[in-house]
Design a protein around this motif. Structure first.
Motif, mmCIF file in Angstrom:
data_model
loop_
_atom_site.group_PDB
_atom_site.id
_atom_site.type_symbol
_atom_site.label_atom_id
_atom_site.label_comp_id
_atom_site.label_asym_id
_atom_site.label_seq_id
_atom_site.Cartn_x
_atom_site.Cartn_y
_atom_site.Cartn_z
ATOM 1 N N THR A 163 74.754 12.852 10.618
ATOM 2 C CA THR A 163 75.402 14.155 10.761
ATOM 3 C C THR A 163 74.934 15.059 9.629
ATOM 4 O O THR A 163 74.142 14.656 8.782
ATOM 5 N N GLY A 164 75.431 16.303 9.609
ATOM 6 C CA GLY A 164 75.156 17.203 8.495
ATOM 7 C C GLY A 164 74.202 18.325 8.841
ATOM 8 O O GLY A 164 73.636 18.379 9.938
ATOM 9 N N PRO A 165 74.009 19.238 7.898
ATOM 10 C CA PRO A 165 73.201 20.429 8.172
ATOM 11 C C PRO A 165 71.728 20.133 8.472
ATOM 12 O O PRO A 165 71.109 20.846 9.264
ATOM 13 N N ALA A 166 71.167 19.088 7.877
ATOM 14 C CA ALA A 166 69.743 18.809 8.093
ATOM 15 C C ALA A 166 69.461 18.385 9.524
ATOM 16 O O ALA A 166 68.494 18.841 10.139
ATOM 17 N N VAL A 167 70.284 17.498 10.074
ATOM 18 C CA VAL A 167 70.049 17.014 11.436
ATOM 19 C C VAL A 167 70.277 18.134 12.458
ATOM 20 O O VAL A 167 69.706 18.121 13.550
ATOM 21 N N ARG A 168 71.103 19.128 12.084
ATOM 22 C CA ARG A 168 71.365 20.267 12.973
ATOM 23 C C ARG A 168 70.329 21.384 12.810
ATOM 24 O O ARG A 168 70.334 22.351 13.568
ATOM 25 N N GLY A 169 69.495 21.243 11.789
ATOM 26 C CA GLY A 169 68.536 22.316 11.522
ATOM 27 C C GLY A 169 69.210 23.562 10.972
ATOM 28 O O GLY A 169 68.720 24.678 11.171
ATOM 29 N N ASP A 170 70.307 23.405 10.264
ATOM 30 C CA ASP A 170 71.086 24.513 9.714
ATOM 31 C C ASP A 170 70.456 24.954 8.387
ATOM 32 O O ASP A 170 70.846 24.502 7.304
ATOM 33 N N LEU A 171 69.482 25.845 8.461
ATOM 34 C CA LEU A 171 68.752 26.273 7.275
ATOM 35 C C LEU A 171 69.591 27.145 6.357
ATOM 36 O O LEU A 171 69.392 27.144 5.134
ATOM 37 N N THR A 172 70.541 27.893 6.911
ATOM 38 C CA THR A 172 71.393 28.766 6.087
ATOM 39 C C THR A 172 72.211 27.942 5.098
ATOM 40 O O THR A 172 72.272 28.259 3.900
ATOM 41 N N THR A 173 72.833 26.862 5.588
ATOM 42 C CA THR A 173 73.622 25.993 4.699
ATOM 43 C C THR A 173 72.728 25.298 3.692
ATOM 44 O O THR A 173 73.066 25.172 2.507
ATOM 45 N N GLN A 174 71.565 24.845 4.127
ATOM 46 C CA GLN A 174 70.637 24.174 3.213
ATOM 47 C C GLN A 174 70.193 25.115 2.091
ATOM 48 O O GLN A 174 70.096 24.709 0.923
ATOM 49 N N GLU A 175 69.923 26.367 2.425
ATOM 50 C CA GLU A 175 69.526 27.340 1.407
ATOM 51 C C GLU A 175 70.661 27.592 0.427
ATOM 52 O O GLU A 175 70.431 27.751 -0.784
ATOM 53 N N ARG A 176 71.890 27.627 0.935
ATOM 54 C CA ARG A 176 73.057 27.815 0.074
ATOM 55 C C ARG A 176 73.192 26.642 -0.908
ATOM 56 O O ARG A 176 73.462 26.825 -2.101
ATOM 57 N N HIS A 177 72.987 25.444 -0.396
ATOM 58 C CA HIS A 177 73.054 24.259 -1.262
ATOM 59 C C HIS A 177 71.952 24.295 -2.325
ATOM 60 O O HIS A 177 72.198 23.968 -3.495
ATOM 61 N N CYS A 178 70.747 24.657 -1.923
ATOM 62 C CA CYS A 178 69.636 24.724 -2.875
ATOM 63 C C CYS A 178 69.894 25.768 -3.961
ATOM 64 O O CYS A 178 69.488 25.576 -5.125
ATOM 65 N N LYS A 179 70.564 26.857 -3.601
ATOM 66 C CA LYS A 179 70.923 27.877 -4.580
ATOM 67 C C LYS A 179 71.855 27.295 -5.646
ATOM 68 O O LYS A 179 71.720 27.594 -6.844
ATOM 69 N N LEU A 180 72.777 26.430 -5.234
ATOM 70 C CA LEU A 180 73.702 25.792 -6.168
ATOM 71 C C LEU A 180 72.982 24.826 -7.114
ATOM 72 O O LEU A 180 73.513 24.486 -8.177
ATOM 73 N N LEU A 181 71.801 24.401 -6.703
ATOM 74 C CA LEU A 181 71.042 23.437 -7.502
ATOM 75 C C LEU A 181 69.856 24.080 -8.224
ATOM 76 O O LEU A 181 68.970 23.379 -8.709
ATOM 77 N N GLU A 182 69.848 25.385 -8.342
ATOM 78 C CA GLU A 182 68.674 26.055 -8.902
ATOM 79 C C GLU A 182 68.429 25.700 -10.375
ATOM 80 O O GLU A 182 67.287 25.814 -10.860
ATOM 81 N N ASN A 183 69.470 25.266 -11.084
ATOM 82 C CA ASN A 183 69.307 24.858 -12.482
ATOM 83 C C ASN A 183 69.049 23.354 -12.627
ATOM 84 O O ASN A 183 68.981 22.843 -13.746
ATOM 85 N N GLU A 184 68.921 22.683 -11.485
ATOM 86 C CA GLU A 184 68.658 21.246 -11.482
ATOM 87 C C GLU A 184 67.477 20.979 -10.535
ATOM 88 O O GLU A 184 67.671 20.508 -9.415
ATOM 89 N N PRO A 185 66.277 21.316 -10.977
ATOM 90 C CA PRO A 185 65.112 21.246 -10.077
ATOM 91 C C PRO A 185 64.846 19.860 -9.493
ATOM 92 O O PRO A 185 64.403 19.762 -8.350
ATOM 93 N N LEU A 186 65.101 18.801 -10.267
ATOM 94 C CA LEU A 186 64.858 17.451 -9.741
ATOM 95 C C LEU A 186 65.807 17.146 -8.592
ATOM 96 O O LEU A 186 65.378 16.681 -7.516
ATOM 97 N N THR A 187 67.109 17.425 -8.794
ATOM 98 C CA THR A 187 68.092 17.183 -7.733
ATOM 99 C C THR A 187 67.838 18.098 -6.546
ATOM 100 O O THR A 187 67.977 17.689 -5.385
ATOM 101 N N GLN A 188 67.441 19.320 -6.812
ATOM 102 C CA GLN A 188 67.124 20.254 -5.726
ATOM 103 C C GLN A 188 65.951 19.742 -4.899
ATOM 104 O O GLN A 188 65.960 19.807 -3.660
ATOM 105 N N ASN A 189 64.946 19.196 -5.570
ATOM 106 C CA ASN A 189 63.784 18.665 -4.859
ATOM 107 C C ASN A 189 64.166 17.456 -4.019
ATOM 108 O O ASN A 189 63.687 17.284 -2.893
ATOM 109 N N ILE A 190 65.026 16.596 -4.571
ATOM 110 C CA ILE A 190 65.534 15.446 -3.809
ATOM 111 C C ILE A 190 66.249 15.935 -2.563
ATOM 112 O O ILE A 190 66.050 15.400 -1.462
#
Length: 258
Positions: free
Chosen positions: A216-243
Motif C-alpha cells: 500500500t502507500g503513495p508509491a504503489v498508487r503513483g501519488d507523486l504529489t505526496t511523494q514530493e511533499r515527503h521529500c520536501k520534509l527530508l530536504e535537510n537529510e539527503p541520505l534519507t531522502q535518497n533512500i
C-alpha cells in the motif's frame, strides 16, 4: 551422533547452545577465546567451557559459529579429530572456507536473527545444510532434524542468495524502523505509535501469498504529489531522502509487474 562442541560465543552461538540444550542432542563444551562470554554461554546451556585448544573436548560434530572472516583462521588452529564433522554457520561463506584437511567438512546455517539474551524457538528455524559426501549430508540432516522441523539442503550459491534475502527482510527492514522512529520523534512522538502499524504490516505479509500483493502507500498508487511533499520534509537529510526516492521507485516498478 549427539556430542557437540560449539566454537564461538556470539549471539548465534548463545542461541544455538540453548537450542541444543533443550534437544535430545548433547552439548559437551563451548570453546571461545573470550573467557567471560564462554562462561556465560556455557552457564545458559548447562555445559562446560574452555579457552584453551589443548582442552578441546572430544565430539562428533564441531560447529564453528564465528564471524565469516574468522572461520578459516579458527578452523586451522584447532585440534579437531579427523573423524568429526566440522561445520560453519555462515550463510554467505562457501564450504571451502573450512580447510581441506577436514574430510567431513559441512555447513550448518540456521536462518534467523539472533540477539544476546533473547531465546529463539529452534524448532521453527529453517536450517540449511551442505556437505561434500552423501554420508555426511545424511548424518547432518538427521542431526539438524533433532533441532528443527525444517532442514533443507542448499549449496553455497543458494545460501548466498538466501543470505542476501535475509539481509533485505531483516536488517534493511529494521533500518526502516529506525528511520521512521527518528522522523516520528521530530514531531514529539515516539516509536510506540508506529508499533501497531508494524504489527499489521508484518501480519499481512505473512498471511499473503506474496508481500507484493498487500503493498500500500503513495508509491504503489503513483501519488507523486505526496511523494514530493515527503521529500520536501527530508530536504535537510539527503541520505534519507535518497533512500525514500529509491524505495518508492522500486515499489512503483514492482507494482507494474503485478
Amino acid at each position: 551422533m549427539t556430542r557437540t562442541v560449539i566454537i564461538g560465543s556470539g549471539n548465534l552461538a548463545e542461541a544455538l547452545a540453548q537450542g541444543i540444550d533443550c534437544s535430545p542432542l548433547s552439548l559437551v563444551q563451548i570453546f571461545s577465546r573470550n573467557a567471560a562470554r564462554a562462561e556465560e554461554v556455557a552457564r545458559l546451556a548447562h555445559t562446560s567451557w574452555t579457552t584453551s585448544p589443548d582442552e578441546l573436548a572430544d565430539a562428533d560434530i564441531y560447529i564453528i559459529a564465528v564471524s565469516d572472516r574468522a572461520i578459516t583462521e579458527v578452523a586451522e588452529k584447532l585440534p579437531i579429530p579427523p573423524t568429526a564433522i566440522v561445520a560453519h554457520t555462515s550463510g554467505s561463506s562457501p564450504i571451502t572456507s573450512l580447510p581441506s584437511r577436514y574430510t567431513r567438512r559441512a555447513v550448518f546455517y540456521p536462518l534467523q536473527t539472533y540477539t544476546k539474551g533473547r531465546k529463539v524457538d529452534f524448532s521453527k528455524i529453517p536450517i540449511f545444510i551442505e556437505a561434500e559426501s552423501e554420508e555426511v549430508r545424511t548424518t547432518l540432516r538427521d542431526y539438524a532434524r533433532q533441532l528443527s522441523e525444517q532442514v533443507i539442503f542448499a549449496d553455497s550459491a543458494a545460501r548466498g542468495e538466501l543470505h542476501l534475502a535475509a539481509v533485505m527482510v531483516c536488517n534493511f527492514t529494521n533500518q526502516m524502523y529506525t528511520l521512521g522512529e527518528e522522523i516520528a520523534r521530530r514531531s514529539g512522538l515516539g516509536f510506540e505509535v508506529l508499533k501497531p502499524l508494524i504489527e499489521e504490516t508484518t501480519a499481512k505479509a505473512l498471511a499473503a501469498a506474496s508481500p507484493r500483493d498487500v503493498q500500500t502507500g503513495p508509491a504503489v498508487r503513483g501519488d507523486l504529489t505526496t511523494q514530493e511533499r515527503h521529500c520536501k520534509l527530508l530536504e535537510n537529510e539527503p541520505l534519507t531522502q535518497n533512500i525514500y526516492k529509491l524505495i518508492s521507485q522500486s515499489i512503483w516498478e514492482t507494482s507494474k509487474k503485478i
